[in-house]
Design an enzyme around this catalytic site. Structure first.
Site, PDB file in Angstrom:
ATOM      1  N   CYS A 387       0.821  -1.226  -0.173  1.00 17.28           N
ATOM      2  CA  CYS A 387      -0.036  -0.060   0.012  1.00 17.28           C
ATOM      3  C   CYS A 387       0.664   1.232   0.138  1.00 17.28           C
ATOM      4  O   CYS A 387       1.206   1.516  -1.030  1.00 17.28           O
ATOM      5  CB  CYS A 387      -0.852  -0.088   1.182  1.00 17.28           C
ATOM      6  SG  CYS A 387      -2.480   1.002   0.915  1.00 17.28           S
ATOM      7  N   HIS A 513      -3.495  -5.391   0.457  1.00 19.42           N
ATOM      8  CA  HIS A 513      -2.975  -5.643   1.657  1.00 19.42           C
ATOM      9  C   HIS A 513      -3.022  -7.379   1.703  1.00 19.42           C
ATOM     10  O   HIS A 513      -3.827  -7.753   2.293  1.00 19.42           O
ATOM     11  CB  HIS A 513      -3.713  -5.306   2.883  1.00 19.42           C
ATOM     12  CG  HIS A 513      -3.729  -3.952   3.126  1.00 19.42           C
ATOM     13  ND1 HIS A 513      -2.641  -3.207   4.014  1.00 19.42           N
ATOM     14  CD2 HIS A 513      -4.094  -2.577   2.403  1.00 19.42           C
ATOM     15  CE1 HIS A 513      -2.703  -2.007   3.974  1.00 19.42           C
ATOM     16  NE2 HIS A 513      -3.494  -1.556   3.044  1.00 19.42           N
ATOM     17  N   GLU A 515      -1.441  -9.181   3.581  1.00 21.76           N
ATOM     18  CA  GLU A 515      -1.119  -9.730   5.154  1.00 21.76           C
ATOM     19  C   GLU A 515      -2.468 -10.094   5.398  1.00 21.76           C
ATOM     20  O   GLU A 515      -2.690 -11.132   6.430  1.00 21.76           O
ATOM     21  CB  GLU A 515      -0.244  -8.422   5.959  1.00 21.76           C
ATOM     22  CG  GLU A 515      -1.221  -7.454   6.041  1.00 21.76           C
ATOM     23  CD  GLU A 515      -1.219  -6.560   5.136  1.00 21.76           C
ATOM     24  OE1 GLU A 515      -0.709  -6.736   4.040  1.00 21.76           O
ATOM     25  OE2 GLU A 515      -1.503  -5.371   5.682  1.00 21.76           O
TER      26      GLU A 515
HETATM   27  N1  GLN Z   1      -2.230   6.688   2.721  1.00 20.31           N
HETATM   28  C1  GLN Z   1      -2.148   5.945   1.581  1.00 20.31           C
HETATM   29  C2  GLN Z   1      -3.415   6.062   0.988  1.00 20.31           C
HETATM   30  O1  GLN Z   1      -4.636   6.238   1.569  1.00 20.31           O
HETATM   31  C3  GLN Z   1      -1.748   4.504   1.817  1.00 20.31           C
HETATM   32  C4  GLN Z   1      -2.634   3.724   2.688  1.00 20.31           C
HETATM   33  C5  GLN Z   1      -2.264   2.524   3.086  1.00 20.31           C
HETATM   34  O2  GLN Z   1      -1.109   2.211   3.219  1.00 20.31           O
HETATM   35  N2  GLN Z   1      -3.235   1.619   3.620  1.00 20.31           N
HETATM   36  O3  GLN Z   1      -3.793   5.657  -0.198  1.00 20.31           O
END
Ligand code: GLN
Length: 538
Positions: A387, A513, A515
């Site tokens: 992310c 994600h 994970e």
């Molecule tokens: N802050 C970033 C976004 O909102 C990444 C979010 C995250 O790592 N879950 O896109």
């Protein structure tokens, strides 16, 4: 044809201290019941007033876990999914905030016209409705409900009262109550102490809830005399006091609970016709690999919440699963991204066999993440960015390969001339913070022949998301021509979901994600891939 069995409810409360591992005990019992062939799920009721933990800083309650259907939930739901191997949903995590929100909305709609709206019965009725909700679907034989917080907390009282009422309303054989407490060891006296447990159970009983089983967290084995004493003072049968001794891994706890007959006590109390021994062969094989690794690697986890153990819970657990798959001990060394600079990065990453750059929000520590990614890219160090970690590898590439030193994510620099990460179209009108990100499972198409497709062994996947920003597709061709390939796309919107650098031993960034979906029995391919690449480097 089997006679239809009522759904059975098990309530788990905690006393004496917080962080005793109610979630692990609930998950372990659920695992055992599932391994006996029953259909089981777990839900968590949290007494805080936030609607969900999505707006909480990870320093408050640890990681925010995301379900398939896009709920931002307590990290215990991650344990539930990892132990049970089933998906949870929005309905599996309820907070005081959600309860009050429903009741107050109904009040405004006029549902209680003429009545004074009160904690009892209106709030407790809504709690009970939600406690029984999943049971009404007919999909489960047993529903375990973990009540967050500690008995005696002012804010958990309505939940305890709801449990009391259900214990009274439901047939005796459909409801069970388990209380988890701590038996502290006084090293000066060389003695285990039962008084805090007695007080905690007294408090529970004052609220009208009678525990059927008491699970005692302890560093030392409980003697039969001690068990009898706890049983006597807490008004349960001696066989119903069981010990949960500190385990070498949380994944050992189901086996320990089975040895203590917790699953048997449950099926007996709930009058479930089930004499099966739980089938735990795959689980035991996993534990065996975990316990006897033949290799070891060091992975550096670069993140900004590293001071708190639980902030990256699912990532840490995914490394446990992936390591076991390769019979490899994965030593995860956390590094505070704020401390990483161009000058010290080589020193900090010395000894690392791979790095993972963590998800996150906001500006703090971003430059350190960029430095670590540059080092990994230039030195062939296996890298996985999740992310924000993926977004920062795009920024790093733009700055140091494409030669745009001002490249940035619009999240921190909306006026950058090269906003290589930008706000998603459907986020532009959003002003409300809670529950409005791109959340939950989305399909992703992987390019055939890419490394990532090779890891998954397929090109059509689905993964969970939690973000507002995305790869800016305006720059797609420039990035690809220079060697950072977009290898995963959303089939409906075309959003870039995964990037990689062919030719690098392992350099992958994913907008989703992975994970959240890793379990002991199904380790995630991106984590097993990273661990394998780290082993190869070593
Ligand atoms: N802050 C970033 C976004 O909102 C990444 C979010 C995250 O790592 N879950 O896109």
């Amino acid at each position: 044809m089997y006679p239809v069995m009522n759904t059975k409810y098990i309530f788990i409360t905690g006393g004496v201290a917080s962080s005793l591992g109610k979630g692990i005990i609930a998950s372990s019992l659920a695992k055992l019941l599932k391994a006996r062939g029953l259909r089981v799920t777990i839900q968590k009721f949290d007494p805080y007033i936030n609607i969900d933990p999505g707006t909480l800083n990870p320093y408050e309650h640890g990681e925010c876990y995301v379900t398939e259907d896009g709920a931002e939930t307590d990290l215990d739901l991650g344990h539930y999914e990892r132990f049970l191997g089933v998906h949870t949903s929005k309905a599996n995590n309820v907070t005081t905030g959600k309860i009050y929100h429903t009741v107050i909305t109904k009040e405004r709609e006029g549902a209680y016209l003429g009545k004074t709206v009160q904690i009892v019965p209106h709030i407790t009725d809504e709690i009970k409705r939600r406690m029984l909700l999943l049971g009404r679907t007919g999909e489960y034989d047993v529903i375990l409900t973990e009540i967050g917080g500690t008995v005696g907390d002012m804010e958990s009282q309505p939940f305890i009262e709801a449990v009391r009422q259900l214990q009274w309303e439901l047939p005796e054989e459909d409801c069970m109550s388990i209380h988890l407490t701590l038996i502290p060891y006084l090293s000066a006296a060389k003695e285990l102490k039962t008084k805090p447990t007695q007080h905690s159970v007294q408090m529970l009983q004052q609220s009208g809830v009678k525990p059927d089983v008491i699970v005692c967290r302890t560093e030392h084995p409980l003697t039969p005399e001690l068990r009898r004493k706890i049983a006597l003072f807490c008004n349960v049968k001696p066989g119903h006091v069981i010990q949960s001794i500190d385990a070498w891994s949380i994944y050992q706890v189901p086996l320990n609970m089975h040895e203590e007959h917790l699953d048997e006590l449950a099926v007996r109390k709930l009058q479930i016709d089930n004499y099966a021994q739980p089938d735990l062969e795959r689980w035991k094989a996993f534990l065996d690999r975990l316990r006897h690794p033949k290799h070891a690697v060091e992975i550096v986890l670069v993140g900004k919440y590293v001071e708190l153990q639980d902030a990256y819970k699912s990532i840490q657990e995914a490394f446990v699963h992936a390591g076991a798959a390769h019979e490899c001990k994965v030593n995860v060394r956390t590094v505070q991204s704020e401390t990483v600079t161009a000058e010290n990065v080589a020193e900090i990453l010395q000894g690392a066999d791979g790095i993972l750059v963590a998800p996150g929000f906001g500006e703090r520590g971003l430059e350190g993440k960029v430095c670590a990614i540059r080092y990994a890219r230039e030195n062939g160090l296996p890298f996985l960015g999740i992310c924000l970690g993926m977004q920062m590898c795009v920024v790093e590439f733009a700055r140091n390969v494409l030669g745009w030193p001002d490249a940035a994510s619009a999240e921190v620099n909306p006026s950058s001339p090269h906003p290589v990460i930008c706000l998603m179209e459907d986020q532009k009108a959003t002003t409300i913070k809670g529950g409005t990100m791109r959340l939950g499972a989305y399909a992703c198409h992987l390019e055939a022949g890419s490394r990532i497709a090779g890891l998954y062994w397929k090109t059509e996947i689905s993964e969970r998301h939690r973000h507002r920003y995305e790869f800016n597709s305006e720059y797609l061709d420039t990035f690809q021509a220079a060697g950072l390939k977009a290898v995963g796309h959303n089939p409906d919107t075309g959003l870039v979901e995964a990037v990689e650098i062919p030719g690098h031993p392992f350099f992958i960034g994913v907008q989703f994600h992975p994970e959240y979906k890793s379990t002991p029995e199904n380790p995630h391919p991106l984590f097993t891939g990273l661990v394998k690449a780290a082993m190869d480097r070593k």
